[in-house]
Design an enzyme around this catalytic site. Structure first.
Site, PDB file in Angstrom:
ATOM      1  N   LYS A 196      12.501   3.387  28.336  1.00 45.80           N
ATOM      2  CA  LYS A 196      11.058   3.482  28.485  1.00 45.80           C
ATOM      3  C   LYS A 196      10.718   3.248  29.945  1.00 45.80           C
ATOM      4  CE  LYS A 196       7.499   3.426  25.287  1.00 45.80           C
ATOM      5  NZ  LYS A 196       6.827   2.889  24.145  1.00 45.80           N
TER       6      LYS A 196
ATOM      7  N   THR B 201      28.056  -0.115   7.007  1.00 46.76           N
ATOM      8  CA  THR B 201      27.729   0.427   8.325  1.00 46.76           C
ATOM      9  C   THR B 201      28.581  -0.327   9.341  1.00 46.76           C
ATOM     10  OG1 THR B 201      26.001  -1.208   8.676  1.00 46.76           O
ATOM     11  CG2 THR B 201      25.337   0.845   7.614  1.00 46.76           C
TER      12      THR B 201
ATOM     13  N   GLU C 135      23.859   5.674   5.494  1.00 42.89           N
ATOM     14  CA  GLU C 135      22.803   5.519   4.487  1.00 42.89           C
ATOM     15  C   GLU C 135      22.314   6.843   3.913  1.00 42.89           C
ATOM     16  OE1 GLU C 135      23.065   4.106   7.390  1.00 42.89           O
ATOM     17  OE2 GLU C 135      22.150   2.133   7.509  1.00 42.89           O
TER      18      GLU C 135
ATOM     19  N   TRP D 242       8.857   7.829  27.433  1.00 42.90           N
ATOM     20  CA  TRP D 242      10.252   7.855  27.007  1.00 42.90           C
ATOM     21  C   TRP D 242      11.078   8.846  27.815  1.00 42.90           C
ATOM     22  CZ3 TRP D 242       9.272   8.098  21.027  1.00 42.90           C
ATOM     23  CH2 TRP D 242       9.003   6.799  20.579  1.00 42.90           C
TER      24      TRP D 242
HETATM   25  P1  ADP Z   1      26.688   3.477  12.787  1.00 43.54           P
HETATM   26  O1  ADP Z   1      26.923   4.303  14.025  1.00 43.54           O
HETATM   27  O2  ADP Z   1      25.589   2.489  12.910  1.00 43.54           O
HETATM   28  O3  ADP Z   1      27.921   3.021  12.125  1.00 43.54           O
HETATM   29  P2  ADP Z   1      26.530   5.818  11.285  1.00 43.54           P
HETATM   30  O4  ADP Z   1      27.961   6.112  11.503  1.00 43.54           O
HETATM   31  O5  ADP Z   1      25.986   5.921   9.942  1.00 43.54           O
HETATM   32  O6  ADP Z   1      26.134   4.426  11.720  1.00 43.54           O
HETATM   33  O7  ADP Z   1      25.728   6.668  12.349  1.00 43.54           O
HETATM   34  C1  ADP Z   1      24.422   7.095  12.174  1.00 43.54           C
HETATM   35  C2  ADP Z   1      23.735   7.379  13.469  1.00 43.54           C
HETATM   36  O8  ADP Z   1      24.488   8.275  14.297  1.00 43.54           O
HETATM   37  C3  ADP Z   1      22.430   8.074  13.277  1.00 43.54           C
HETATM   38  O9  ADP Z   1      21.403   7.185  12.911  1.00 43.54           O
HETATM   39  C4  ADP Z   1      22.198   8.687  14.649  1.00 43.54           C
HETATM   40  O10 ADP Z   1      21.665   7.752  15.568  1.00 43.54           O
HETATM   41  C5  ADP Z   1      23.588   9.050  15.097  1.00 43.54           C
HETATM   42  N1  ADP Z   1      23.806  10.474  14.879  1.00 43.54           N
HETATM   43  C6  ADP Z   1      24.471  11.060  13.888  1.00 43.54           C
HETATM   44  N2  ADP Z   1      24.472  12.392  14.030  1.00 43.54           N
HETATM   45  C7  ADP Z   1      23.758  12.679  15.139  1.00 43.54           C
HETATM   46  C8  ADP Z   1      23.369  13.887  15.822  1.00 43.54           C
HETATM   47  N3  ADP Z   1      23.752  15.099  15.418  1.00 43.54           N
HETATM   48  N4  ADP Z   1      22.612  13.766  16.943  1.00 43.54           N
HETATM   49  C9  ADP Z   1      22.232  12.558  17.391  1.00 43.54           C
HETATM   50  N5  ADP Z   1      22.566  11.395  16.806  1.00 43.54           N
HETATM   51  C10 ADP Z   1      23.317  11.451  15.691  1.00 43.54           C
END
Ligand code: ADP
Length: 540
Positions: A431, A184, A329, A436
């Site tokens: 918040k 990640t 994940e 929210w």
């Molecule tokens: P990181 O950004 O921590 O590297 P990822 O690339 O795996 O991790 O991103 C996952 C996160 O991206 C999700 O948990 C969510 O918060 C956000 N995300 C992905 N797709 C969407 C979507 N269509 N709408 C809103 N948030 C999204």
């Protein structure tokens, strides 16, 4: 003991996927954009190169289970590694090229990579780090002069392949063994390793082919703009191999003009990327035009997709943008927002969609109560399924799982039809007065204003309300739009108490290694007083 009714033990390995690509779909092509034009290779010829590469890995001493790292753009060679590494029993560790040196050092050390394959144009990122990467035994340089990289003992990719036979005796593999590893991007704390197995990747590829997810078929030409160095390029390389879809790989050439040319000239039917790249492409198309009539699905995810972006593409360029949701994940494909049969075009399109077959979600309140799927009750989304992570690589991360469910850290409501509507990431939540405010909803409305290029809303500490929303906005060049204009635009579109009290005009929203808005940086700038030109707004 019961009788055996079905061949449940049939191994779901990537070998099966690779054999389809090189065999029955051996005439499907893979196109790569190079500096001086495009190269093309058939699935059959790709198969022969994959065999040579698998043989080379053996010569380099790679054993089953060893991690083989890639540090590369989306190219044919990266695709060869996607197949050769797991099919030979090793683990493909895709490393995000946009990470800082400190994270790279941590990730290479934590994964204990044995061999690294690096694009020649990225070798200058690796060369200075070499003495901090003690587990690496060999470095192979793709597409350039290995000796000129300054990496001691570096081997040229083509020479390596030429020295091996176009045949390889692939081992029989346990489909629960590791095939891939992706960290990640570490927006909170250290990056964590997510392991993909043969089984999880194969099932994920199959799910990507379902009509209500990505609907990949042998008639498609797919351009994954999402990087192969993060989250498997959303599984598209394996979905394409499984179904015989053709691939158009952009290499480092992802600027809007180059992209528009590739989409049009290569008759791409499915393209996938994060919202920011599609926003850039939209501006390019608006200014210069282009014929994207072949593009039937533009997949957009990784961050919330503004409705205004989807509408602009559809109305002005005839391109349908579909939102998808997922995370490293989750394979990463978790859901896609295809509208239900009786829906008008737009009301479901700005949700994260319905989860893919074999995947389940639940919404959990702060106190642990599981909430109903009524479209209103909002809490953390938890998810489970055969390609969802059950743990992190060599990292206990106790707070990340809840009795067989992965805690996503995304805050959402799910409606009775199963559509997930994400309002925030837990760490970005605002918040105010105990209630929210959705930063995602505010951002979507802000970018619907014609002068707003980018908008990121963060929480600002407030004595009376605990937190209030602060809108960080990037205006189009030459715009005279004021904070009051933005307030007037939002009034009527969102609840009155959601209206930001303050607007910060900034030059660009800082982005993470995967191109997402980095609100952590914005919050730090807010704290140290360096957040652009801030204007307090009067009541609307
Ligand atoms: P990181 O950004 O921590 O590297 P990822 O690339 O795996 O991790 O991103 C996952 C996160 O991206 C999700 O948990 C969510 O918060 C956000 N995300 C992905 N797709 C969407 C979507 N269509 N709408 C809103 N948030 C999204």
């Amino acid at each position: 003991m019961h009788d055996v009714w079905v061949q449940d033990d049939f191994p779901l390995t990537l070998r099966h996927v690779m054999e389809r690509m090189r065999g029955m779909y051996g005439d499907a092509e893979v196109v790569t954009q190079r500096e001086d034009g495009r190269t093309r290779i058939s699935g059959a010829d790709l198969g022969a190169r994959i065999d040579r590469l698998a043989g080379a890995l053996r010569t380099l001493g790679v054993q089953p289970g060893d991690r083989v790292a890639t540090f590369a753009f989306n190219t044919q060679e990266h695709l060869e590694l996607y197949h050769a590494v797991p099919c030979s029993g090793a683990v493909l560790h895709m490393v995000n090229i946009r990470l800082f040196d400190e994270d790279l050092e941590y990730i290479f050390g934590h994964a204990e990579d044995r061999v690294l394959f690096v694009d020649a144009i990225l070798a200058d990122r690796i060369a200075p780090l070499m003495d901090r990467l003690p587990t690496l035994r060999s470095v192979v340089v793709i597409g350039g002069d290995a000796a000129g990289t300054g990496i001691p003992g570096a081997i040229g990719y083509e020479e390596l392949l030429a020295a091996h036979e176009p045949r390889f005796a692939y081992p029989d593999l346990d489909d629960r063994s590791a095939a891939g590893l992706c960290y990640t991007s570490g927006t909170t704390g250290r990056p964590k390793g997510v392991v993909y197995t043969h089984r999880s990747q194969t099932l994920h590829a199959l799910a990507a082919c379902a009509a209500d997810t990505l609907g990949v078929s042998s008639r498609d030409r797919i351009l994954p703009l999402v990087p192969m160095f993060h989250a498997n390029a959303w599984g598209l390389p394996y979905a394409a191999a499984m179904t015989g879809a053709e691939l158009v790989l952009p290499g480092p050439h992802t600027q809007p003009a180059a992209l528009a040319a590739m989409l049009e000239e290569e008759r791409v039917t499915i393209a996938a990327g994060v919202p920011t790249v599609w926003m850039d492409l939209l501006r390019h198309l608006d200014a210069h035009g282009g014929d994207l009539s072949r593009l039937r699905t533009m997949l957009c995810g990784g961050a919330a997709v503004p409705l205004a972006l989807m509408q602009a593409f559809q109305e002005r360029h005839g391109v349908r943008v579909f939102q998808s949701w997922g995370m490293t994940e989750t394979g990463p494909l978790a859901s896609v927002a295809r509208p239900p049969r009786d829906d008008s075009e737009w009301s479901y399109r700005d949700t994260a969609g319905r989860v893919a077959p074999l995947v389940e979600v639940r919404v959990v309140a702060d106190d642990g109560a599981v909430l109903p799927h009524d479209g209103e009750a909002t809490g953390e989304v938890q998810i489970r399924g055969p390609w969802i992570a059950a743990g992190y690589y060599r990292d206990p991360a106790p707070g990340s799982f809840d009795g067989g469910w992965l805690r996503t850290g995304d805050i959402a409501a799910v409606d009775p039809r199963g559509y997930v509507r994400i309002s925030d990431r837990a760490k970005d939540v605002i918040k105010s007065g105990g209630e929210w405010i959705s930063s995602v909803a505010l951002e979507n409305e802000l970018v619907a204003h014609p002068d707003v290029v980018e908008a990121a809303v963060i929480a600002k500490p407030d004595e009376r309300w605990t937190e209030r929303p602060l809108a960080c906005v990037v205006l189009a060049p030459g715009s005279t739009c004021t904070a009051d204009d933005l307030q007037a635009h939002l009034a009527g579109r969102v609840a009155k108490w959601w209206l930001p009290d303050e607007v910060a005009f900034i030059d660009a929203v800082p982005k993470t290694g995967t191109g997402k808005y980095d609100k952590k940086v914005l919050r730090a700038r807010l704290a140290d007083g360096s957040l652009g030109r801030r204007v307090t707004v009067g009541p609307a």
